[in-house]
Design a protein around this motif. Sequence first.
Motif, PDB file in Angstrom:
ATOM      1  N   PRO A   1      52.124  44.653  41.553  1.00 18.83           N
ATOM      2  CA  PRO A   1      52.085  43.186  41.463  1.00 18.83           C
ATOM      3  C   PRO A   1      50.642  42.692  41.544  1.00 18.83           C
ATOM      4  CG  PRO A   1      52.722  43.862  43.665  1.00 18.83           C
ATOM      5  CD  PRO A   1      52.614  45.122  42.859  1.00 18.83           C
ATOM      6  N   ARG A   2      50.384  41.557  40.900  1.00 18.38           N
ATOM      7  CA  ARG A   2      49.055  40.944  40.985  1.00 18.38           C
ATOM      8  C   ARG A   2      49.203  39.558  41.603  1.00 18.38           C
ATOM      9  NH1 ARG A   2      45.581  37.743  37.991  1.00 18.38           N
ATOM     10  NH2 ARG A   2      46.970  37.594  36.168  1.00 18.38           N
ATOM     11  N   TYR A   3      48.381  39.296  42.607  1.00 17.28           N
ATOM     12  CA  TYR A   3      48.469  38.042  43.355  1.00 17.28           C
ATOM     13  C   TYR A   3      47.197  37.221  43.175  1.00 17.28           C
ATOM     14  CZ  TYR A   3      52.387  40.235  45.856  1.00 17.28           C
ATOM     15  OH  TYR A   3      53.575  40.849  46.177  1.00 17.28           O
ATOM     16  N   ASN A   4      47.358  35.924  43.257  1.00 22.40           N
ATOM     17  CA  ASN A   4      46.236  35.002  43.407  1.00 22.40           C
ATOM     18  C   ASN A   4      46.219  34.518  44.850  1.00 22.40           C
ATOM     19  OD1 ASN A   4      45.008  35.037  40.952  1.00 22.40           O
ATOM     20  ND2 ASN A   4      46.009  33.196  40.151  1.00 22.40           N
ATOM     21  N   TYR A   5      45.042  34.501  45.439  1.00 20.53           N
ATOM     22  CA  TYR A   5      44.926  34.097  46.840  1.00 20.53           C
ATOM     23  C   TYR A   5      44.141  32.784  46.920  1.00 20.53           C
ATOM     24  CZ  TYR A   5      46.484  38.827  47.942  1.00 20.53           C
ATOM     25  OH  TYR A   5      47.218  39.991  48.031  1.00 20.53           O
ATOM     26  N   THR A   6      44.703  31.824  47.647  1.00 23.51           N
ATOM     27  CA  THR A   6      44.032  30.542  47.863  1.00 23.51           C
ATOM     28  C   THR A   6      43.833  30.327  49.357  1.00 23.51           C
ATOM     29  OG1 THR A   6      46.175  29.403  47.868  1.00 23.51           O
ATOM     30  CG2 THR A   6      44.978  29.510  45.774  1.00 23.51           C
ATOM     31  N   ASN A   7      42.702  29.719  49.693  1.00 24.94           N
ATOM     32  CA  ASN A   7      42.387  29.448  51.095  1.00 24.94           C
ATOM     33  C   ASN A   7      43.069  28.158  51.552  1.00 24.94           C
ATOM     34  OD1 ASN A   7      40.681  31.711  51.360  1.00 24.94           O
ATOM     35  ND2 ASN A   7      38.989  30.580  50.414  1.00 24.94           N
ATOM     36  N   LYS A   8      43.714  28.235  52.697  1.00 25.88           N
ATOM     37  CA  LYS A   8      44.390  27.069  53.266  1.00 25.88           C
ATOM     38  C   LYS A   8      43.465  26.381  54.272  1.00 25.88           C
ATOM     39  CE  LYS A   8      48.692  27.603  54.334  1.00 25.88           C
ATOM     40  NZ  LYS A   8      49.930  28.119  54.978  1.00 25.88           N
ATOM     41  N   PRO A   9      43.721  25.111  54.586  1.00 24.64           N
ATOM     42  CA  PRO A   9      42.865  24.383  55.538  1.00 24.64           C
ATOM     43  C   PRO A   9      42.780  25.050  56.910  1.00 24.64           C
ATOM     44  CG  PRO A   9      44.252  22.854  54.326  1.00 24.64           C
ATOM     45  CD  PRO A   9      44.728  24.220  53.972  1.00 24.64           C
ATOM     46  N   ASP A  10      43.829  25.761  57.304  1.00 25.37           N
ATOM     47  CA  ASP A  10      43.804  26.392  58.624  1.00 25.37           C
ATOM     48  C   ASP A  10      43.041  27.716  58.626  1.00 25.37           C
ATOM     49  OD1 ASP A  10      45.487  28.007  57.206  1.00 25.37           O
ATOM     50  OD2 ASP A  10      47.254  27.703  58.482  1.00 25.37           O
ATOM     51  N   GLY A  11      42.455  28.096  57.483  1.00 26.74           N
ATOM     52  CA  GLY A  11      41.670  29.321  57.419  1.00 26.74           C
ATOM     53  C   GLY A  11      42.438  30.524  56.918  1.00 26.74           C
TER      54      GLY A  11
ATOM     55  N   ALA B   1      49.233  33.785  49.372  1.00 24.66           N
ATOM     56  CA  ALA B   1      49.346  34.680  48.220  1.00 24.66           C
ATOM     57  C   ALA B   1      50.409  34.162  47.263  1.00 24.66           C
ATOM     58  CB  ALA B   1      49.697  36.084  48.683  1.00 24.66           C
ATOM     59  N   GLU B   2      50.053  34.129  45.989  1.00 23.08           N
ATOM     60  CA  GLU B   2      50.994  33.705  44.952  1.00 23.08           C
ATOM     61  C   GLU B   2      51.125  34.826  43.923  1.00 23.08           C
ATOM     62  OE1 GLU B   2      51.461  30.336  41.409  1.00 23.08           O
ATOM     63  OE2 GLU B   2      49.618  30.476  42.606  1.00 23.08           O
ATOM     64  N   LEU B   3      52.341  35.297  43.726  1.00 21.64           N
ATOM     65  CA  LEU B   3      52.587  36.336  42.734  1.00 21.64           C
ATOM     66  C   LEU B   3      52.468  35.738  41.339  1.00 21.64           C
ATOM     67  CD1 LEU B   3      53.524  39.226  42.007  1.00 21.64           C
ATOM     68  CD2 LEU B   3      55.880  38.384  42.160  1.00 21.64           C
ATOM     69  N   VAL B   4      51.545  36.284  40.538  1.00 21.40           N
ATOM     70  CA  VAL B   4      51.310  35.712  39.212  1.00 21.40           C
ATOM     71  C   VAL B   4      51.741  36.651  38.086  1.00 21.40           C
ATOM     72  CG1 VAL B   4      49.448  34.210  39.976  1.00 21.40           C
ATOM     73  CG2 VAL B   4      48.925  36.539  39.246  1.00 21.40           C
ATOM     74  N   ALA B   5      51.764  37.965  38.333  1.00 18.70           N
ATOM     75  CA  ALA B   5      52.125  38.883  37.246  1.00 18.70           C
ATOM     76  C   ALA B   5      52.352  40.281  37.808  1.00 18.70           C
ATOM     77  CB  ALA B   5      51.020  38.923  36.191  1.00 18.70           C
ATOM     78  N   TYR B   6      52.865  41.130  36.940  1.00 14.40           N
ATOM     79  CA  TYR B   6      53.000  42.553  37.243  1.00 14.40           C
ATOM     80  C   TYR B   6      52.180  43.345  36.228  1.00 14.40           C
ATOM     81  CZ  TYR B   6      56.813  41.674  40.510  1.00 14.40           C
ATOM     82  OH  TYR B   6      57.561  41.246  41.581  1.00 14.40           O
ATOM     83  N   GLN B   7      51.512  44.372  36.723  1.00 10.55           N
ATOM     84  CA  GLN B   7      50.726  45.251  35.860  1.00 10.55           C
ATOM     85  C   GLN B   7      51.363  46.638  35.840  1.00 10.55           C
ATOM     86  OE1 GLN B   7      46.773  45.152  37.521  1.00 10.55           O
ATOM     87  NE2 GLN B   7      46.175  43.341  36.341  1.00 10.55           N
TER      88      GLN B   7
END
Length: 236
Positions: free
Chosen positions: A96-106, A110-116
């Motif tokens: 799986p390939r994930y996109n990671y975004t920073n949250k205000p709490d630090g 993780a958001e699953l965007v695709a499979y390789q």
Amino acid sequence: MPKTLLPLALAAAIALPGFARAADPLPPPRIIVSGEGEASAAPDLAVLSLSVMREAKTARAALDAGNDAMAAVIAAMKSAGIEDRDLQTGGLQINPRYNYTNKPDGNQEAELVAYQVTNTLTVRIRNIDKTGELLDKAVSLGVNQGGGISFSNEDPSKTLTEARKKAVADAMAKARTLAEAAGVSVGRVLEIVDQNMAPMPMPMSAKSFDSARAAVPVEAGENSYKVQVNVTFELK
């Protein structure tokens, strides 16, 4: 036997093995030297590692796309004369390939965007003059990753025999030089230990596939086989 003689007999029996050991001859003086030999031969076998990587929203879709591309590559290899025994699946990975975004709490979300899916094929090419042509064909059919190319010899026994002879001759020359310097002479060979070293593969990076053209230039060169021997000689 009188009782007074019994302790003396026992003492003699215990002492005899010690005298026998003391009478054993000392091992002859010896010298251990190492020798190296090298011989070269033109390779007669090329090994390609070809990988197809596909990405999709679902693992099923990525796997199907990878299967279709690899099936086309295998069919092309067979049509070019590569036998079934020289085609081998080297690995299949689904990640799986994930996109990671920073949250205000630090923390990170993780958001699953695709499979390789990556499917790897190992191809042994016995006519190495066709290596560049087959590599170009594989890239045209969708190969977009690769571990590299290596060149080897299917039967390097004659080359290794030549290298071993050179290694033993080198060891004998060293032994004679050392013995002469010490004022002694070399006697018979007591032991030989053989250590051969296979040639290292010649890698080709995945970036080379991106720039592949109508005829990928491939030079096989020569494989060098090195042998090291440790020889024990008796000194006289």
